[in-house]
Design an enzyme around this catalytic site. Sequence first.
Site, short mmCIF file in Angstrom:
data_model
loop_
_atom_site.label_atom_id
_atom_site.label_comp_id
_atom_site.label_asym_id
_atom_site.label_seq_id
_atom_site.Cartn_x
_atom_site.Cartn_y
_atom_site.Cartn_z
N ASP A 1 0.85 -1.21 0.02
CA ASP A 1 0.16 -0.02 -0.02
C ASP A 1 0.98 1.23 0.15
OD1 ASP A 1 -2.32 1.68 0.47
OD2 ASP A 1 -1.60 1.73 2.58
N ASP B 1 -0.12 5.15 0.88
CA ASP B 1 -0.38 6.00 1.80
C ASP B 1 -0.45 5.51 3.29
OD1 ASP B 1 -0.70 8.04 -0.21
OD2 ASP B 1 -3.15 7.72 -0.08
#
Length: 253
Positions: A45, A47
Site C-alpha cells: 500500500d 499512503d
Amino acid sequence: MLPLILKSNLQFATLKTLSLVSISVMSPQQSVQEVFRTADCVCFDVDSTVIRDEGIDELANFCGKGEEVKRLTAEAMGGNMTFQEALKKRLDIIRPSVSQIRQYLEEFPIRLTPGITELVKLLQDKGVVVYLVSGGFRSLIEPVADKLSIPRSNVFANRLKFFFNGEYAGFDENEPTSRSGGKPLVIRRLKEQHGYQRLVMIGDGATDAEASPPADAFIGFGGNVVREEVKKRSSWYVTSFQELIDSLAVQTK
C-alpha cells in the site's frame, strides 16, 4: 539393491513428514514470516505505508478543502457510503487541476517512510517483484515509484481525468482500486497473469487486510498510524520496516 531403494524411500518419506510437521507447528506469525522470506512478489500500500502521509488529505489541504474532505472521510469510515462514492464526493470537493497537482509535487517533497528504500532494494536484489497497490492517485504515486526504482507499470492506482485546459474532469471508474474490493481483484489478476506462488500484501488499512486471500499472506504496518482493527486482523504486525529487513537478513545467514 532393494534394501538401498527402500532405505532411500524411507529417508525421503521421513524428511517429508518432518517438513510437514515443522510447518504445522508454526504459529500464525511464523507462517506469515516464512511466506515473506520466500515470497516471489510483494505488494505495498502507499499512503501511510510506503509514504508517511495520506495523499488525498494532503492534496485537499493544499487546495484549501482540507476540513470539508476530513468530514466526508469520517462519514465514509462510518460505512454510510461505498468506497467509490466516498472517492467521488471527495474529488468533487477538491477538484484538483493539473497545475495544482504539479505545484503540490513541487512544494511538498515525497516523505518516504524510514526503511522502505532499503527494504525494496533488498527484495528486488533477491529477485522479488515489487508492486504499489493503492486507492490513491497515480499522478501522486508514480513519483514515489520512481524514487524507489519500481517500474511505473507496477503501479496500480486511480487515474484522474482532466479537460484540455487542465481542469479536473473526474476519475477513471474502471480502475479496480477506485471501488471496494479493488485490491483483492488486482492481486488475483497478478497471480493469474504471472503465476506468483507466494504473494504478500503489506499495508496499514482494512482494504489491505481484505486482500488476503487472494494474497498468500498479509503483514499489517503501523509505522505511521496504528489502526486497531487492522492490528487485530494481522498475524504479523510491524511498526517499522526494519523488522522486515531483519527478517530477510536472518534468511541469508
